[in-house]
Design a protein around this motif. Structure first.
Motif, PDB file in Angstrom:
ATOM      1  N   ALA A   1       0.696  -1.270   0.013  1.00  0.00           N
ATOM      2  CA  ALA A   1      -0.151   0.107   0.075  1.00  0.00           C
ATOM      3  C   ALA A   1       0.814   1.214  -0.121  1.00  0.00           C
ATOM      4  O   ALA A   1       0.497   2.248  -0.768  1.00  0.00           O
ATOM      5  CB  ALA A   1      -1.053  -0.098   1.009  1.00  0.00           C
TER       6      ALA A   1
ATOM      7  N   TRP B   1       3.001   1.982  -1.825  1.00  0.00           N
ATOM      8  CA  TRP B   1       3.701   2.183  -3.054  1.00  0.00           C
ATOM      9  C   TRP B   1       2.799   2.479  -4.210  1.00  0.00           C
ATOM     10  O   TRP B   1       2.732   2.613  -5.280  1.00  0.00           O
ATOM     11  CB  TRP B   1       4.732   1.124  -3.321  1.00  0.00           C
ATOM     12  CG  TRP B   1       5.939   1.409  -2.487  1.00  0.00           C
ATOM     13  CD1 TRP B   1       6.882   2.211  -2.633  1.00  0.00           C
ATOM     14  CD2 TRP B   1       6.402   0.498  -1.347  1.00  0.00           C
ATOM     15  NE1 TRP B   1       7.904   1.989  -1.520  1.00  0.00           N
ATOM     16  CE2 TRP B   1       7.384   1.014  -0.775  1.00  0.00           C
ATOM     17  CE3 TRP B   1       5.598  -0.682  -0.819  1.00  0.00           C
ATOM     18  CZ2 TRP B   1       7.806   0.215   0.195  1.00  0.00           C
ATOM     19  CZ3 TRP B   1       6.201  -1.326   0.214  1.00  0.00           C
ATOM     20  CH2 TRP B   1       7.388  -0.931   0.718  1.00  0.00           C
ATOM     21  N   LYS B   2       1.489   2.527  -3.316  1.00  0.00           N
ATOM     22  CA  LYS B   2       0.160   2.769  -4.345  1.00  0.00           C
ATOM     23  C   LYS B   2      -0.045   1.710  -5.399  1.00  0.00           C
ATOM     24  O   LYS B   2      -0.328   2.040  -6.709  1.00  0.00           O
ATOM     25  CB  LYS B   2       0.151   4.034  -4.841  1.00  0.00           C
ATOM     26  CG  LYS B   2       0.221   5.146  -3.680  1.00  0.00           C
ATOM     27  CD  LYS B   2      -0.772   5.079  -2.639  1.00  0.00           C
ATOM     28  CE  LYS B   2      -0.332   6.279  -1.606  1.00  0.00           C
ATOM     29  NZ  LYS B   2      -1.549   6.224  -0.431  1.00  0.00           N
TER      30      LYS B   2
ATOM     31  N   GLU C   1      -1.279  -1.331  -7.893  1.00  0.00           N
ATOM     32  CA  GLU C   1      -2.540  -1.627  -8.210  1.00  0.00           C
ATOM     33  C   GLU C   1      -2.784  -3.211  -7.642  1.00  0.00           C
ATOM     34  O   GLU C   1      -3.757  -3.560  -7.143  1.00  0.00           O
ATOM     35  CB  GLU C   1      -2.811  -1.642  -9.877  1.00  0.00           C
ATOM     36  CG  GLU C   1      -4.352  -2.155 -10.165  1.00  0.00           C
ATOM     37  CD  GLU C   1      -4.663  -1.979 -11.698  1.00  0.00           C
ATOM     38  OE1 GLU C   1      -5.555  -2.594 -12.209  1.00  0.00           O
ATOM     39  OE2 GLU C   1      -3.674  -1.210 -12.241  1.00  0.00           O
TER      40      GLU C   1
ATOM     41  N   GLU D   1      -4.956  -0.412   3.789  1.00  0.00           N
ATOM     42  CA  GLU D   1      -4.018   0.653   3.450  1.00  0.00           C
ATOM     43  C   GLU D   1      -3.081   0.456   4.564  1.00  0.00           C
ATOM     44  O   GLU D   1      -2.061   1.060   4.545  1.00  0.00           O
ATOM     45  CB  GLU D   1      -4.590   1.952   3.340  1.00  0.00           C
ATOM     46  CG  GLU D   1      -5.476   1.960   2.102  1.00  0.00           C
ATOM     47  CD  GLU D   1      -4.701   1.881   0.730  1.00  0.00           C
ATOM     48  OE1 GLU D   1      -3.808   2.531   0.540  1.00  0.00           O
ATOM     49  OE2 GLU D   1      -5.051   1.202  -0.110  1.00  0.00           O
TER      50      GLU D   1
END
Length: 579
Positions: free
Chosen positions: A65, A67-68, A70, A93
């Protein structure tokens, strides 16, 4: 409500117990460390007191999370009595309670299992059964701690672990040196360690080779213990037998220190929690030794400490930066591959760091140079740092296996090992009566009358490689080492042991706290500057520190005095014991 701690599972299957981040996220957890291959289920029995529909929550998170990404690589399912609950887990998150679904309970005894979906480090801290769906579950801090204790039935005082002459926390080479030497000096010693095996960075879990010289003149008796147990990871059974043979030494593995009590400027007791059972035990002693690496006892006791690099204007060190900063030596993970004789697949790992032909590292193994976290908090961001290395190593390997123009060279190679226990180099340094600086390591003289521990390693500063900085600025993970030689122009580690002038020596006064009167320290958390730590951190040297502390502790008992008073009144006797 019924709480099940994942660390207490009866069958861990392919899941591993990870307790490196207890102080940050609140608990040990189970992790599916399959290196890309889903691991065997972990399972345990649980008693549910009432039949009917129960709502199930799991404390977990998507470790990618930050590093965002997908894709969420740590996904898993929970099953109860063989029935898989509806919701995938490992999606959140942050560390928090995720809703797994509902289950109808028909019997008091039930079997729950964790089913890994990816092989990429899904993690489970705890499972909660609740009759109510809308329930407020504490998730951090003191509230969560009390909530866990209440549901686990631990409402009383910690178990009395006894009174000792010396309590050592941390069983790396420094802690082993202190505890074994102290026991041989006649002290009753408790050695507390939050891993299942001793050795620290030199254990089978990390495998950093011990460096440094031992038994050096004019203090040849320093190094006796470490020489006996040298290279713990190569001889774990031998080290276990050495510990067991010491009748004055009680070893408490898998025990994490999390609290202590003080009276005036002295620690009176420390409290540790069993990693798997959560049972708490309190230990009493007049002398405590911090060999935790991170300076955990000192931090809890309010000891003065430093983190990062001192500025040149303060220390007058030529290698220090013009301005102070938080840069530290980084954390590493060891990994290697194996030729299995036939082509083996490896997932694409879109959630990992993405590489190109120019940015990748064309290697089949990695060790201390896979290093990161230079500008991060090595204590409070430790999970982030370790996980970033996961993303670097997995991503690089995925590129080599799937996309590189040389992928045929890697086709038959399988990722055989990737250690998940991080090898740290630097975090907190506890301040003593002397702060050793670069100048103290130079010149053909000994400045201090208590300079007893000989350091044979050269000043070894680590920096990201230029290539790595170019492709991953500010997020580097490949390091290079710059060794600074002594005034003889020779790397310290190559100096002959019979030379008259030693490389440099560490004073005894660097090994006890300046403001906590009964606290020793040994290891990478002693009172030196960042520059000097780059030499003193090596493990044979830290082991000798521990031995000296063990001897000094025996004098504390003999004369009913503090570590500082050993220096003031009994220094000659301390010196006589190491000649």
């Amino acid at each position: 409500m019924v709480l099940v701690e994942a660390e207490s599972f009866e069958v861990k299957g392919g899941w591993v117990l990870d307790q490196q981040f207890i102080d940050q996220m609140g608990s040990p957890f189970l992790m599916a460390h399959g290196m890309g291959k889903p691991v065997a289920d972990a399972s345990t029995s649980v008693t549910i007191p009432e039949k009917g529909i129960w709502h199930v929550y799991v404390r977990t998170w998507n470790w990618c999370a930050p590093w965002k990404t997908e894709e969420k690589p740590g996904r898993f399912h929970l099953s109860v009595n063989g029935k898989r609950l509806d919701n995938e887990l490992g999606l959140g998150e942050k560390w928090d309670w995720e809703y797994a679904g509902t289950i109808e309970i028909k019997e008091r005894r039930n079997r729950i299992a964790l089913h890994d979906l990816t092989g990429f480090n899904g993690r489970c801290d705890a499972i909660l059964f609740s009759k109510e769906k809308e329930v407020q579950i504490p998730n951090e801090g003191e509230q969560m701690y009390k909530f866990r204790k209440k549901l686990l039935g631990f409402t009383g005082q910690p178990i009395n672990g006894g009174t000792y002459d010396m309590v050592v926390v941390g069983a790396g080479t420094a802690g082993l040196g202190a505890a074994i030497k102290g026991a041989r000096e006649g002290l009753k010693v408790a050695l507390i360690h939050n891993r299942p095996v001793p050795g620290g960075n030199n254990s089978v879990e990390v495998r950093v080779v011990a460096s440094g010289g031992l038994n050096l003149m004019p203090y040849p008796r320093l190094g006796d213990v470490i020489g006996e147990i040298k290279n713990v990871y190569r001889r774990p059974a031998h080290v276990d037998s050495v510990i067991a043979a010491e009748k004055n030494l009680s070893f408490f593995p898998n025990m994490h220190l999390f609290d202590l009590e003080k009276k005036e400027n002295k620690i009176t007791s420390v409290t540790a929690r069993d990693i798997e059972s959560n049972v708490e035990t309190i230990f009493y002693a007049p002398i405590f030794v911090d060999c935790t690496g991170d300076g955990n006892i000192g931090f809890l006791a309010g000891a003065e400490y430093r983190v990062g690099r001192e500025m040149r204007g303060e220390t007058r060190e030529t290698l220090a930066p013009e301005r102070p900063d938080n840069m530290v030596l980084g954390t590493s993970l060891t990994w290697w591959s194996k030729d299995v004789g036939h082509a083996t697949p490896f997932p694409e790992c879109k959630w990992a760091i993405q590489f190109t032909e120019e940015s990748c590292e064309k290697v089949t193994r990695g060790s201390n140079w896979w290093e990161t976290g230079f500008l991060y908090d090595q204590v409070n961001e430790a999970e982030f740092i370790r996980d970033y290395l996961f993303r670097a190593i997995y991503g690089n390997w995925a590129f080599l296996k799937n996309k590189s123009k040389d992928k045929a060279d890697y086709a038959n190679l399988d990722l055989e090992a990737l250690f998940y226990v991080a090898g740290k180099r630097e975090s907190r340094r506890l301040m003593g009566d002397i702060l050793l600086t670069q100048q103290d390591t130079e010149g053909a003289y000994v400045k201090y009358d208590d300079a007893f521990v000989t350091c044979t390693y050269d000043l070894d500063q680590h920096f990201p490689t230029p290539k790595n900085s170019f492709f991953f600025p500010g997020e580097e993970f490949i390091s290079t080492m710059k060794h600074y030689f002594n005034d003889l122009g020779t790397p310290r580690r190559y100096l002959r042991e019979d030379q008259v002038i030693p490389p440099f020596r560490i004073p005894y006064r660097c090994l006890y706290s300046k403001n906590v009167d009964n606290l020793f320290m040994a290891g990478r958390n002693i009172s030196v500057t960042h520059i000097v730590l780059s030499a003193t951190r090596v493990q044979e040297t830290t082991g000798m520190m521990g031995e000296l502390v063990g001897i000094a502790s025996s004098l504390c008992k003999k004369y009913n005095c503090t570590p500082r008073e050993v220096y003031k009144f009994h220094l000659k006797e301390l010196e006589s014991k190491i000649k």
